[in-house]
Scaffold this active site. Structure first.
Site, mmCIF file in Angstrom:
data_model
loop_
_atom_site.group_PDB
_atom_site.id
_atom_site.type_symbol
_atom_site.label_atom_id
_atom_site.label_comp_id
_atom_site.label_asym_id
_atom_site.label_seq_id
_atom_site.Cartn_x
_atom_site.Cartn_y
_atom_site.Cartn_z
ATOM 1 C CE LYS A 1 -48.164 6.480 -45.074
ATOM 2 N NZ LYS A 1 -47.929 7.421 -46.131
ATOM 3 C CB THR B 1 -57.269 2.971 -48.814
ATOM 4 O OG1 THR B 1 -56.245 2.632 -49.535
ATOM 5 C CG2 THR B 1 -58.060 4.188 -49.006
ATOM 6 N NE ARG C 1 -50.889 9.139 -39.355
ATOM 7 C CZ ARG C 1 -50.273 9.757 -40.270
ATOM 8 N NH1 ARG C 1 -49.368 10.931 -40.473
ATOM 9 N NH2 ARG C 1 -50.405 9.275 -41.941
ATOM 10 C CE LYS D 1 -53.722 14.063 -46.574
ATOM 11 N NZ LYS D 1 -54.986 13.261 -45.771
ATOM 12 C CB ALA E 1 -45.267 13.130 -40.978
ATOM 13 C CG PHE F 1 -44.392 12.429 -44.690
ATOM 14 C CD1 PHE F 1 -45.590 12.925 -44.947
ATOM 15 C CD2 PHE F 1 -43.592 13.207 -43.951
ATOM 16 C CE1 PHE F 1 -46.163 14.054 -44.914
ATOM 17 C CE2 PHE F 1 -44.138 14.347 -43.641
ATOM 18 C CZ PHE F 1 -45.176 14.915 -44.295
ATOM 19 C CG PHE G 1 -54.843 3.732 -59.032
ATOM 20 C CD1 PHE G 1 -54.241 3.497 -58.011
ATOM 21 C CD2 PHE G 1 -55.173 5.002 -59.257
ATOM 22 C CE1 PHE G 1 -53.986 4.388 -56.871
ATOM 23 C CE2 PHE G 1 -55.057 6.089 -58.273
ATOM 24 C CZ PHE G 1 -54.280 5.733 -57.156
ATOM 25 C CD1 TRP H 1 -60.516 4.020 -52.710
ATOM 26 C CD2 TRP H 1 -61.200 3.469 -54.958
ATOM 27 N NE1 TRP H 1 -61.336 4.919 -53.248
ATOM 28 C CE2 TRP H 1 -61.768 4.571 -54.361
ATOM 29 C CE3 TRP H 1 -61.552 2.732 -56.069
ATOM 30 C CZ2 TRP H 1 -62.345 5.406 -55.656
ATOM 31 C CZ3 TRP H 1 -62.225 3.467 -56.997
ATOM 32 C CH2 TRP H 1 -62.651 4.822 -56.713
#
Lengths: 695, 695
Positions: free
Chosen positions: A145, A147, A169, A180, A399, A430, A519, A548
């Site tokens: 999200k 990106t 955020r 992460k 979240a 989320f 992808f 990306w």
């Protein structure tokens, strides 16, 4: 004007002899001893400088200079891409987007806080379009999200030449050093410098930690002092004689008011009034406030404090949460100004008294100090994307136990700055069932802002998992289903989770554009199928995006789709009115959003609802604390689960932030470190000052 | 030059056709196809731009603009005085003191971090004079060392027009909201804006907290993972296969080296080598690393962690310290560059293994991440005094378990900036027996800097207490002895504590100027007596100072005395050589500085000394953890105690910071909150953004 030629070569903005200009008591018409030409020149100057001032106050069109991007293939690591691009000096970026010099506060070369006075200056300026990026239900395969937010803004600004702003955020440092990694986007859609984004930024989370822990220290110290002193001793310490004068502080007067005591002379209180004033009488078993650190420290999940002899046996079990789970973070994200933030900080409920009354931060006398600690954190931080488009980074509440959205203030500032034809793209945490629902019902309710478009992010891989694809586990090779073409899994994923999430957005009356984050293993047939099925499910449009690998250029199609959807009328509506009873609000979310048959309240939850109603909290919106891994409460149920009853285990409240949060299952508020945390690869070259290992 | 007139109206700094200028492989002499005038112009440009560059690298004389001060009587509150003065924009201040634009990083309008590259640029520039401000033994009546530092610099720079710089410690936020209040000086000798100084500043302490707690989380998580996994599982997680390749990270290779393993192919390690590599085997009872918060939170003095079921019963007793007690703070204060800081962070010992081997931060794999977290904290923060003189605020280690001095780097940068005839005034915590002794033996040893003058701060009131005056207690009226003239108590105070502290400075061969910080109740006879007796005790000079009420103008006499003392030769010497055995070092400090008859080691202390010698830590300097309230270990013994034996209860080590600290009594490393903490009066007006209640 005939005077203009006279002035053409006289540069000073005001006449040089200002000391005799407009002396006190003289009106502009009384210019005794001054010739008519001088007077006329002066008048001209006044007119010019007033109009310069007025112009300074007006909206300024952008002169954004994009940064050139030359994507490499294969795509290098995030930190390599970030480091290869030289960001514009942040003061230049600020000027390009129409900020006045006095509206920014630089923090180093690449970050600046933006002052809230901007909202006053551009009060009359119409807002831009407001775009929310949400996702299908998350899977371990990732959706991207952030990106999409960044790629979309790069496309809108650098390629469609539309004013646009990303609002993101601020990430917790815990996961950055844990599992992460960072959260500055990835590939050719990033906020730069990514190490600044991922580290201390401008200190907002540290300010939250300091404020949160001051409340915690005040709670335990107060309980100890009340337990070890009589009323009179407490009173003489709380309201001491200073140079022979005893006086209540303003914070104490506020507490007296809440107790219904109008007396403001400390010597005139009756003993019973003194007792109610000095004793918060907090029940140690009912303290709900936790300490926080911004570190993944699992050993602080449950602790016993107060074991030193100086604390005289007042031990208590409690816990630390990760800093971003602090209610103060939720407040930062929802406040619409300094005054509002201060009010919310003061009314935070930290526990209840033995007689069942809520005890607030203001009762502890700490609310002014909290506002002081948070005075800079309330200003959003300006950064930029890899292509030089502006980004606000501000707030990052959890979240689940909170609402998971970036700040109201960043969105408001950005909507003014982009202007009527511009776009502000903000992100919800989320899946859409959680982040988007809270964005609408909590954040938009608090801000008064109305969204124009929802961008729903999906990936072929995640859709395959929702369609029944096998589980994946870290370290094991990815199953073939996710690498090879598999149209039947894609169909099932689209007709279950994707369709449902589109329908949820439509419940709120907002048009949806599906962004398929491509992808390299996705086949054209899979991509086309997703886009076709998304449109059949009601999406205004559905497009593949390639930011990306290619930056903004790779998401131009998405930008165009968003622009198109943004030009359609939006018929936003809340899911529930705040007047609806608590139980009904929860039921509406469970049934309409999650697809549950009904809800089931535990006795604890029912008791809490009664208590909250009695305390007058019944009108607060609901912030569901549910797993993000399923539309239901069962993380393993992918797709669109049906035929379930949502259990409400317990209910809590963040009164300062202004929501009630029902607990559906156990929410971890403190992540842990794995055997080999990210930090093993993070390093700094002391000579070049280059950082490695952040991603 | 004949070319100059040709160039007079051609502004560009370099010739416009740079693309053909100095192409690769061409020397400046090969200018084929270019006419002679063009070639000459180009040459002129090269010469000019080289000389501009060289000039840019040179020392720049100051052009400091002082801020006017008009002191009021009675003296308003600190925050009122601070708020009434408008600080210069920090970029202007930076320019005035010769900093290049690229050497500063603004943090808002009034603070800037200064880059360490300055040290390279001014490598050849001689240092200014180095002045240490220390005090007599502190009493509850206060001495005001910080105000002397600031007042002296205001006098030197704004009134004697000498380049001068104050170097101060960053205060902990704990006391700011607890009991003590801020630390930005007071009255008309302050650092402004005082609220910025006292709050988050530029986030250095927050960075320390984050780094410190990452180490703590890594320790407990590692102990858990080692306890619950076999060697093979640990190894496969610590050295995972990424895209089919297993590789040690640089931090892991460093650990292998320490273990004497030269193999760098993960698959080639013998099982025993794997076992020693994966098992730090930390003994939970011998973990010495503590968590920290920058809050006065007494309930964290002793806690039990790991009580959640996810930690599988691995509970452990531990504690939180206040953030400034972290070893990382001591490292920040002693490091002389990024590389040195990183090395020190890596070698911090966090505990020992079951077999008694020290375990370091580098063994945990966290040292690179620590350096990354601290990369900005290492740059000192530039602020200014009420009269516009420059101030560095940097580091603030505890003055008992650490050395209590501001940073080596701030002093080094300031000494270059003030230039040969300038003055850098820095401050040592507590009395001269502690702060000054550590300044000489620890800080000067680490930095290589040599002090020119010691300013010893005294007050008539504190001297009276050392002379036998009655105790004072908070809340009770001050005894008459401290308000009325009492020459006999002054005589006794001067001939005991003041004389002894002057003698201590002379042990190190440095001239002493006594600064008598005047209170309004001091009589002229008392003031004259102190100055006379100080000179009789060997002080180069002794002068009353009035900066609190009058700003720099009130301390001009002190500034002149310091200037005079600074022109005398200084014969600095250390008290002990680092080769001296640990016990002898401790004994020398106890006897020569404190006046003890001897020391007495507990068996624990003796065992630790043996262990430290065995580990090769014997050459580290000593950092005594002794009460600051007496020259002895007994806080109630004022004046100059004699006939005592100093008990050494235990000994600890900060291997990263580089000192051994013997514990003389119990040191609290976590302050508490009183019944009515300062925060009751601290508030923020949300409209004007004005802060009240900080002092």
């Amino acid at each position: 004007s005939p005077l203009r030629c006279l002035l053409a070569y006289s540069k000073p903005a005001v006449v040089p002899y200002t000391e005799e200009w407009l002396p006190a008591g003289h009106s502009t018409m009384k210019m005794s001893g001054v010739g008519p030409l001088t007077a006329a020149l002066r008048m001209q100057n006044v007119v010019q400088s007033s109009s310069r001032w007025a112009q300074g106050q007006q909206y300024r069109p952008w002169t954004l200079r994009s940064l050139k991007l030359q994507p490499l293939s294969p795509v290098p690591s995030d930190i390599e891409i970030s480091r290869a691009q030289t960001p514009k000096p942040v003061d230049q970026l600020a000027q390009e987007i129409g900020l006045l010099q006095e509206e920014t506060e630089a923090y180093g070369r690449t970050k600046a806080k933006v002052r809230l006075s901007l909202l006053d200056r551009l009060r009359e300026q119409p807002d831009g379009k407001y775009v929310l990026v949400a996702g299908i239900t998350p899977t371990p395969l990732g959706e991207g999200k952030s990106t999409v937010v960044i790629g979309l803004v790069q496309a809108l600004s650098a390629h469609l030449k539309l004013n646009s702003f990303a609002c993101l955020r601020q990430p917790s440092q815990g996961p950055t050093f844990g599992v992460k990694g960072g959260a500055a986007g990835g590939g050719y859609a990033q906020v730069i410098p990514m190490e600044e984004f991922n580290l201390h930024l401008t200190g907002d989370i540290h300010a939250i930690t300091a404020a949160n822990n001051l409340v915690a220290a005040a709670i335990d110290a107060r309980m100890l002092h009340e337990a070890t002193q009589k009323d009179k001793a407490l009173y003489s310490r709380l309201v001491p004689s200073v140079n022979g004068v005893r006086r209540f502080s303003p914070i104490q007067i506020a507490r007296l008011r809440r107790l219904g005591i109008s007396e403001i002379d400390p010597s005139a209180l009756m003993p019973q009034e003194v007792s109610s004033f000095v004793r918060l009488d907090l029940d140690p078993a009912k303290v709900t406030w936790q300490r926080v650190v911004d570190t993944n420290d699992r050993f602080l999940r449950k602790i016993t404090v107060g074991q030193a002899s100086t604390e005289k046996g007042h031990v208590r079990e409690t816990q630390f949460d990760i800093a971003v789970a602090s209610e103060i973070m939720a407040i930062l994200a929802l406040a619409d100004g300094l005054g509002d933030m201060k009010t919310r900080l003061g009314r935070m409920v930290v526990g209840s008294s033995r007689s069942g009354q809520p005890v607030t931060a203001e009762d502890l006398g700490v609310s002014g100090a909290l506002a002081v600690l948070m005075k800079d954190a309330i200003k959003p931080t300006l950064m930029q994307t890899l292509e030089g488009s502006p980004v606000f980074v501000h707030a990052g509440p959890f979240a689940n136990i909170a609402h998971g959205n970036s700040s109201v203030l960043a969105d408001k500032l950005a909507l003014k700055l982009v202007g009527e034809d511009g776009f502000v793209v903000t992100e919800a945490g989320f899946g859409a069932d959680i982040g988007m629902e809270k964005f609408f019902n909590i954040k938009c309710r608090a801000s008064g802002l109305r969204p124009n478009v929802v961008v729903l992010v999906a990936t072929v891989r995640a859709l395959k998992m929702h369609g029944g694809g096998p589980n994946v586990s870290a370290g094991s090779p990815l199953p073939r289903e996710y690498i090879d073409e598999n149209l039947s899994l894609v169909v099932k994923g689209c007709s279950s989770n994707l369709r449902k999430q589109i329908q949820i957005a439509h419940l709120f009356g907002v048009p949806v554009v599906v962004a398929l984050n491509v992808f390299k293993t996705d086949t054209q047939a899979e991509i086309d199928l997703v886009c076709q099925m998304a449109k059949e499910s009601g999406a205004s449009d559905a497009v593949p995006c390639h930011h990306w690998a290619r930056g903004g250029r790779g998401s131009v199609e998405l930008a165009q789709a968003v622009k198109q959807a943004g030009s359609q009328p939006s018929h936003f509506q809340f899911l529930y009115s705040q007047e609806t009873p608590i139980v009904e609000k929860i039921r509406m979310i469970a049934q309409k959003v999650y697809g549950a048959d009904d809800i089931e309240l535990s006795p604890e939850a029912q008791a809490k609802i009664d208590y909250y109603n009695q305390q007058g909290y019944g009108k607060l919106p609901i912030c569901m604390a549910k797993t993000h891994l399923s539309l239901s409460h069962l993380p393993e149920k992918k797709g669109t689960p049906t035929g379930f009853t949502l259990p409400i285990r317990d209910i809590r409240a963040s009164i300062g932030a202004g929501f009630i949060y029902p607990l559906v299952g156990t929410m971890s508020t403190m992540p842990g470190l794995p055997t080999r945390p990210c930090f093993y690869d993070i390093d700094l070259d002391p000579v070049t000052e280059e950082i490695t290992g952040l991603f």
